[in-house]
Design a protein around this motif. Sequence first.
Motif, PDB file in Angstrom:
ATOM      1  N   ILE A   1      13.747   3.349  -6.362  1.00 54.25           N
ATOM      2  CA  ILE A   1      13.179   3.144  -5.023  1.00 54.25           C
ATOM      3  C   ILE A   1      12.101   4.174  -4.729  1.00 54.25           C
ATOM      4  O   ILE A   1      11.029   3.841  -4.226  1.00 54.25           O
ATOM      5  CB  ILE A   1      14.293   3.165  -3.963  1.00 54.25           C
ATOM      6  N   VAL A   2      12.347   5.422  -5.070  1.00 62.34           N
ATOM      7  CA  VAL A   2      11.347   6.471  -4.859  1.00 62.34           C
ATOM      8  C   VAL A   2      10.105   6.198  -5.701  1.00 62.34           C
ATOM      9  O   VAL A   2       8.977   6.365  -5.237  1.00 62.34           O
ATOM     10  CB  VAL A   2      11.946   7.867  -5.155  1.00 62.34           C
ATOM     11  N   ALA A   3      10.281   5.741  -6.927  1.00 55.00           N
ATOM     12  CA  ALA A   3       9.135   5.423  -7.789  1.00 55.00           C
ATOM     13  C   ALA A   3       8.332   4.256  -7.227  1.00 55.00           C
ATOM     14  O   ALA A   3       7.092   4.288  -7.231  1.00 55.00           O
ATOM     15  CB  ALA A   3       9.610   5.109  -9.203  1.00 55.00           C
ATOM     16  N   LEU A   4       9.004   3.230  -6.716  1.00 55.84           N
ATOM     17  CA  LEU A   4       8.304   2.095  -6.106  1.00 55.84           C
ATOM     18  C   LEU A   4       7.543   2.522  -4.852  1.00 55.84           C
ATOM     19  O   LEU A   4       6.407   2.085  -4.626  1.00 55.84           O
ATOM     20  CB  LEU A   4       9.282   0.971  -5.785  1.00 55.84           C
ATOM     21  N   LEU A   5       8.134   3.358  -4.025  1.00 56.62           N
ATOM     22  CA  LEU A   5       7.448   3.856  -2.833  1.00 56.62           C
ATOM     23  C   LEU A   5       6.232   4.697  -3.217  1.00 56.62           C
ATOM     24  O   LEU A   5       5.168   4.608  -2.596  1.00 56.62           O
ATOM     25  CB  LEU A   5       8.404   4.667  -1.962  1.00 56.62           C
ATOM     26  N   TYR A   6       6.371   5.520  -4.238  1.00 54.14           N
ATOM     27  CA  TYR A   6       5.243   6.328  -4.705  1.00 54.14           C
ATOM     28  C   TYR A   6       4.117   5.437  -5.226  1.00 54.14           C
ATOM     29  O   TYR A   6       2.938   5.670  -4.935  1.00 54.14           O
ATOM     30  CB  TYR A   6       5.707   7.301  -5.791  1.00 54.14           C
ATOM     31  N   ALA A   7       4.466   4.394  -5.980  1.00 59.05           N
ATOM     32  CA  ALA A   7       3.443   3.481  -6.505  1.00 59.05           C
ATOM     33  C   ALA A   7       2.749   2.742  -5.371  1.00 59.05           C
ATOM     34  O   ALA A   7       1.522   2.584  -5.381  1.00 59.05           O
ATOM     35  CB  ALA A   7       4.078   2.487  -7.480  1.00 59.05           C
ATOM     36  N   ALA A   8       3.512   2.300  -4.366  1.00 60.17           N
ATOM     37  CA  ALA A   8       2.903   1.625  -3.217  1.00 60.17           C
ATOM     38  C   ALA A   8       1.969   2.567  -2.466  1.00 60.17           C
ATOM     39  O   ALA A   8       0.862   2.185  -2.081  1.00 60.17           O
ATOM     40  CB  ALA A   8       3.993   1.094  -2.287  1.00 60.17           C
ATOM     41  N   LEU A   9       2.380   3.799  -2.266  1.00 61.27           N
ATOM     42  CA  LEU A   9       1.534   4.787  -1.598  1.00 61.27           C
ATOM     43  C   LEU A   9       0.263   5.050  -2.397  1.00 61.27           C
ATOM     44  O   LEU A   9      -0.826   5.157  -1.827  1.00 61.27           O
ATOM     45  CB  LEU A   9       2.308   6.085  -1.391  1.00 61.27           C
ATOM     46  N   PHE A  10       0.385   5.125  -3.711  1.00 58.12           N
ATOM     47  CA  PHE A  10      -0.775   5.350  -4.574  1.00 58.12           C
ATOM     48  C   PHE A  10      -1.797   4.227  -4.424  1.00 58.12           C
ATOM     49  O   PHE A  10      -2.987   4.473  -4.249  1.00 58.12           O
ATOM     50  CB  PHE A  10      -0.322   5.473  -6.032  1.00 58.12           C
TER      51      PHE A  10
END
Length: 111
Positions: free
Chosen positions: A16-25
């Motif tokens: 979930i943290v990785a998906l949120l980071y990718a979306a933010l990127f």
Amino acid sequence: MSTLEILQAFVPLILIVALLYAALFFIKRKGFRIKPAASSKHGIEVISTQPIMPKKYVSLIKVKDRILVVGLSENSISLLKEIDYDEQFEEKDNLPGTSFGELLKKNLGMK
């Protein structure tokens, strides 16, 4: 708790943290910008923006048949001058150098 139970708890959290980071990127990279075609059909077009100081700019904005010289800062927008539209603003190469970088190089004797 066993190691397997701990991994089962942290793997979804890491995903979930990785998906949120990718979306933010991707949001940061692409942004939510108004397309120039969309704003120009309403009669508003930003001709040029020049930074003066950090977070302070002067912009030329074409609104129908007027050119507005606007001062922009972090907390305010000020109309500096209103100019009648003239064809000279359409010409991109009306200055000796086409960009600030080229003028700076010329004045420093670099090129």
